[in-house]
Design a protein around this motif. Structure first.
Motif, PDB file in Angstrom:
ATOM      1  N   GLU A  75       0.810  -1.214   0.000  1.00 48.95           N
ATOM      2  CA  GLU A  75       0.000   0.000   0.000  1.00 48.95           C
ATOM      3  C   GLU A  75       0.848   1.271   0.000  1.00 48.95           C
ATOM      4  OE1 GLU A  75      -2.678  -0.384   3.304  1.00 48.95           O
ATOM      5  OE2 GLU A  75      -1.114   0.000   4.777  1.00 48.95           O
ATOM      6  N   GLU A 110      -8.274  -0.554  -8.041  1.00 52.98           N
ATOM      7  CA  GLU A 110      -9.364  -1.520  -8.162  1.00 52.98           C
ATOM      8  C   GLU A 110      -9.834  -1.937  -6.764  1.00 52.98           C
ATOM      9  OE1 GLU A 110     -10.905  -2.640 -11.010  1.00 52.98           O
ATOM     10  OE2 GLU A 110      -9.663  -1.138 -12.016  1.00 52.98           O
ATOM     11  N   ASP A 111     -11.128  -2.146  -6.611  1.00 48.12           N
ATOM     12  CA  ASP A 111     -11.671  -2.516  -5.304  1.00 48.12           C
ATOM     13  C   ASP A 111     -11.245  -3.910  -4.862  1.00 48.12           C
ATOM     14  OD1 ASP A 111     -13.015  -0.111  -5.001  1.00 48.12           O
ATOM     15  OD2 ASP A 111     -14.839  -0.870  -5.964  1.00 48.12           O
ATOM     16  N   ARG A 112     -11.200  -4.845  -5.781  1.00 49.27           N
ATOM     17  CA  ARG A 112     -10.913  -6.235  -5.446  1.00 49.27           C
ATOM     18  C   ARG A 112      -9.682  -6.722  -6.190  1.00 49.27           C
ATOM     19  NH1 ARG A 112     -12.734  -7.790  -1.192  1.00 49.27           N
ATOM     20  NH2 ARG A 112     -13.087  -9.912  -1.787  1.00 49.27           N
ATOM     21  N   GLU A 138     -11.991 -13.974  -5.675  1.00 44.87           N
ATOM     22  CA  GLU A 138     -11.614 -12.589  -5.399  1.00 44.87           C
ATOM     23  C   GLU A 138     -10.873 -12.528  -4.075  1.00 44.87           C
ATOM     24  OE1 GLU A 138     -15.121 -10.179  -5.434  1.00 44.87           O
ATOM     25  OE2 GLU A 138     -15.118 -10.049  -7.615  1.00 44.87           O
ATOM     26  N   PRO A 140      -8.787  -9.493  -1.229  1.00 43.60           N
ATOM     27  CA  PRO A 140      -8.572  -8.073  -0.957  1.00 43.60           C
ATOM     28  C   PRO A 140      -7.482  -7.540  -1.886  1.00 43.60           C
ATOM     29  CG  PRO A 140      -8.535  -9.345   1.071  1.00 43.60           C
ATOM     30  CD  PRO A 140      -8.527 -10.322  -0.062  1.00 43.60           C
ATOM     31  N   ASN A 141      -7.542  -6.257  -2.196  1.00 44.11           N
ATOM     32  CA  ASN A 141      -6.526  -5.618  -3.036  1.00 44.11           C
ATOM     33  C   ASN A 141      -5.789  -4.596  -2.189  1.00 44.11           C
ATOM     34  OD1 ASN A 141      -4.962  -4.391  -4.959  1.00 44.11           O
ATOM     35  ND2 ASN A 141      -6.667  -3.547  -6.135  1.00 44.11           N
ATOM     36  N   SER A 144      -5.811  -0.937  -3.506  1.00 49.46           N
ATOM     37  CA  SER A 144      -7.083  -0.287  -3.820  1.00 49.46           C
ATOM     38  C   SER A 144      -7.053   1.223  -3.610  1.00 49.46           C
ATOM     39  CB  SER A 144      -8.219  -0.911  -3.013  1.00 49.46           C
ATOM     40  OG  SER A 144      -7.998  -0.720  -1.632  1.00 49.46           O
ATOM     41  N   GLU A 145      -6.233   1.706  -2.696  1.00 47.81           N
ATOM     42  CA  GLU A 145      -6.166   3.141  -2.412  1.00 47.81           C
ATOM     43  C   GLU A 145      -5.082   3.874  -3.206  1.00 47.81           C
ATOM     44  OE1 GLU A 145      -8.433   4.654  -0.404  1.00 47.81           O
ATOM     45  OE2 GLU A 145      -9.351   2.662  -0.286  1.00 47.81           O
TER      46      GLU A 145
END
Length: 179
Positions: A75, A110-112, A138, A140-141, A144-145
């Motif tokens: 992240e 991306e959300d996932r 699917e 967690p990604n 995503s942020e």
């Protein structure tokens, strides 16, 4: 390492971005080779930045700690195009619990994410892997942020990864002085 919930699906395999597919498969092959050579698979991330691939191990006392280390690394990855987090785990199937090398990953914004893996069996401490990579579902990604890699300037990306290299070089110099 196994205390991870990935949403499994009975649906068709979705369209996975090409760069993500490549890093997921690369990571699985790396883990498969280690395991085939009798080496423990320490959870690791593979991070694609420009034309570079950065691999970092994430050992921990628990599955949660390994995931937290990996998430923290990913992240904060400015300018990365994709990542894979790879580990030795298991999946629950209709036929019971199966051992698996698992790679989950995502792309910025991306959300996932997606999880794929090689199912395997152990006989006399030697793994036998299924030939095909299985789509697990699917996940967690951790990215995503993050913004898309193209939204970072070359200087921002170089600064992030050059600073880390400079710190590594300073540590090596200190270690040499100590010896």
């Amino acid at each position: 390492m196994a205390d991870r919930v990935v949403e499994t699906t009975e649906n068709e395999v979705p369209e996975i971005p090409e760069i993500l597919e490549k890093v997921l498969l690369f990571s699985l092959e790396e883990a498969k080779e280690k395991m085939a050579n009798g080496v423990d698979v320490v959870p690791f991330t593979s991070l694609v930045v420009k034309e570079n691939l950065f691999i970092e191990s994430h050992p921990g006392e628990s599955a949660e700690e390994c995931f937290a280390f990996a998430k923290h690394t990913v992240e904060n990855a400015r300018g990365a195009d994709a990542y894979a987090f790879c580990y030795d785990g298991y999946i629950e199937t209709d036929d019971g619990v199966k051992d698996a090398l698992i790679a989950e990953g995502g792309v910025p914004g991306e959300d996932r994410g997606y999880a794929v893996g090689y199912l395997y069996t152990l006989a006399d401490e030697k793994p036998t892997f299924e030939e095909e990579v299985a789509y697990i579902g699917e996940s967690p990604n951790f990215m995503s942020e993050l913004k898309d890699a193209d939204s970072y300037s070359e200087d921002e990306i170089d600064e992030k990864y050059t600073e880390e290299d400079e710190i590594d070089e300073e540590v090596e110099e200190v270690e040499e002085d100590v010896e």
